[in-house]
Design a protein around this motif. Sequence first.
Motif, PDB file in Angstrom:
ATOM      1  N   LEU A 174      -7.162   3.814   2.868  1.00  0.00           N
ATOM      2  CA  LEU A 174      -7.865   5.074   3.061  1.00  0.00           C
ATOM      3  C   LEU A 174      -9.342   4.896   3.421  1.00  0.00           C
ATOM      4  N   SER A 233     -10.743   4.695   6.290  1.00  0.00           N
ATOM      5  CA  SER A 233     -11.132   5.604   7.367  1.00  0.00           C
ATOM      6  C   SER A 233     -11.321   7.029   6.845  1.00  0.00           C
ATOM      7  N   GLU A 234     -10.462   7.461   5.912  1.00  0.00           N
ATOM      8  CA  GLU A 234     -10.580   8.805   5.333  1.00  0.00           C
ATOM      9  C   GLU A 234     -11.898   8.949   4.571  1.00  0.00           C
ATOM     10  N   GLU A 235     -12.246   7.906   3.846  1.00  0.00           N
ATOM     11  CA  GLU A 235     -13.478   7.961   3.069  1.00  0.00           C
ATOM     12  C   GLU A 235     -14.699   8.081   3.989  1.00  0.00           C
ATOM     13  N   VAL A 283      -6.135  14.564   0.357  1.00  0.00           N
ATOM     14  CA  VAL A 283      -5.982  13.475   1.316  1.00  0.00           C
ATOM     15  C   VAL A 283      -4.525  13.049   1.389  1.00  0.00           C
ATOM     16  N   ARG A 296      -2.540  15.260   3.546  1.00  0.00           N
ATOM     17  CA  ARG A 296      -2.763  15.026   4.967  1.00  0.00           C
ATOM     18  C   ARG A 296      -1.946  13.835   5.460  1.00  0.00           C
ATOM     19  N   MET A 297      -1.680  12.897   4.568  1.00  0.00           N
ATOM     20  CA  MET A 297      -0.902  11.703   4.938  1.00  0.00           C
ATOM     21  C   MET A 297       0.593  11.982   4.911  1.00  0.00           C
TER      22      MET A 297
END
Length: 405
Positions: A123, A125-127, A213, A216-217
């Motif tokens: 994660l 990239s999400e962060e 999150v 979203r995944m």
Amino acid sequence: MEEEDVPLRGMEEGDGGGARGEVGRCAEHGKKLAYFCRPDKQRVCSKCAIVGPHRGHTVVPVEEALSELKELLSAHLIELEAESSEQTSRFEDIERNMTAAQEEAEKLQQQVQEDFATLRSFLDSEEKVLMVWIDTEKQHALQELERLKAECLQRTKHLSLLVGPLKAVLQTTDLSDVLKVLNISSDGPCETVNEPIVRFEAEKFCGPLQYKVWKRMFQIILTVPETYTFDHSTAHPHLEISTNRRSVIPRHEALPVDYTDGRFDGCLCVLGAEAISMGKHYWEVTVNKKSKWDLGVAYSSVTRHGNIIYRPSRGFWCLTLRDGYRYEVCDEHDIQLEVQHKPHRIGIYVDYEGGLVSFFNAEMMQILHVFRTRFTDQLLPLYSPCSMEEAVPGDQRLTIFKLNV
């Protein structure tokens, strides 16, 4: 000429009027300029006032005019000093909001880092995306606050420039100086229209971060962190609770129940069985295609009899739907929301210590509204499917969503 027709006070031919300071003489008549013409705002002699160009004007002794003009300037000074004080207070509020924006942003960023720790391997990239978003919002807030701060400082400096000459001229006895300052400041500053002081809106980022999150995944997975149930002893007699205590549906006929102090008897409501007095909690309620419902939280001590008005001051923090499209936040004054995508599930997030109640479109994890408050009693979830809708087809129940994996 009839002298009584001329509005003069304290005037005698050749009289000096008793004015203090140097008194000049009229270039036309050679007499002392011992009087002041109010309409023309200039010093005149007695003959100018009686037979000259100022005949018929209101003329007073210079000493009286000086006193009156100083009173006028004193009143103007008070107004300027009051506005200066207001701007100083506003400047302090802006600085406090800037500090709060910095602190809340840093606190939120720290929480983001902690929540992402368990998902760090996949994660990152999400962060990064979320951190940039927070920083952008912070920078936007700080830039706006810097602009407001600069405007406030400029206004304060401008007011100081106006105040200084006024204070100085109030110490003089020279009418010319007073008139000079009066002419400069007579227009005065226009009334200042202060823009609202912005703040860093940390509530945009509140909620169950990992769950948002994760959804979203894994859009095909339906899940909620907590499974709550209804307290059937609080349900209105026209509400039927399922055996698993996770669904409620309105009925035309009343059920044979005991009428107790804890049961709603006016509004078709039911409370949750799980009290909230600390921590952070999130749950979801399936509303399907219903055209009306009420959801939120309430103090466990709220009244349950008669008609109820949802207001934070009465211990209720609620979101309602009416007519299938009118979403209203029940604040002290109702707030109508513009919801583009009608949610089939509503998420409710409570941060007890943080004083937050947030509502989400649970399918998109889009925030609908955030209440900010300070809780003083334990909370209970509140649900209402409202009355049976004959003209509306389909399931009219509300269901507390349960994790199925």
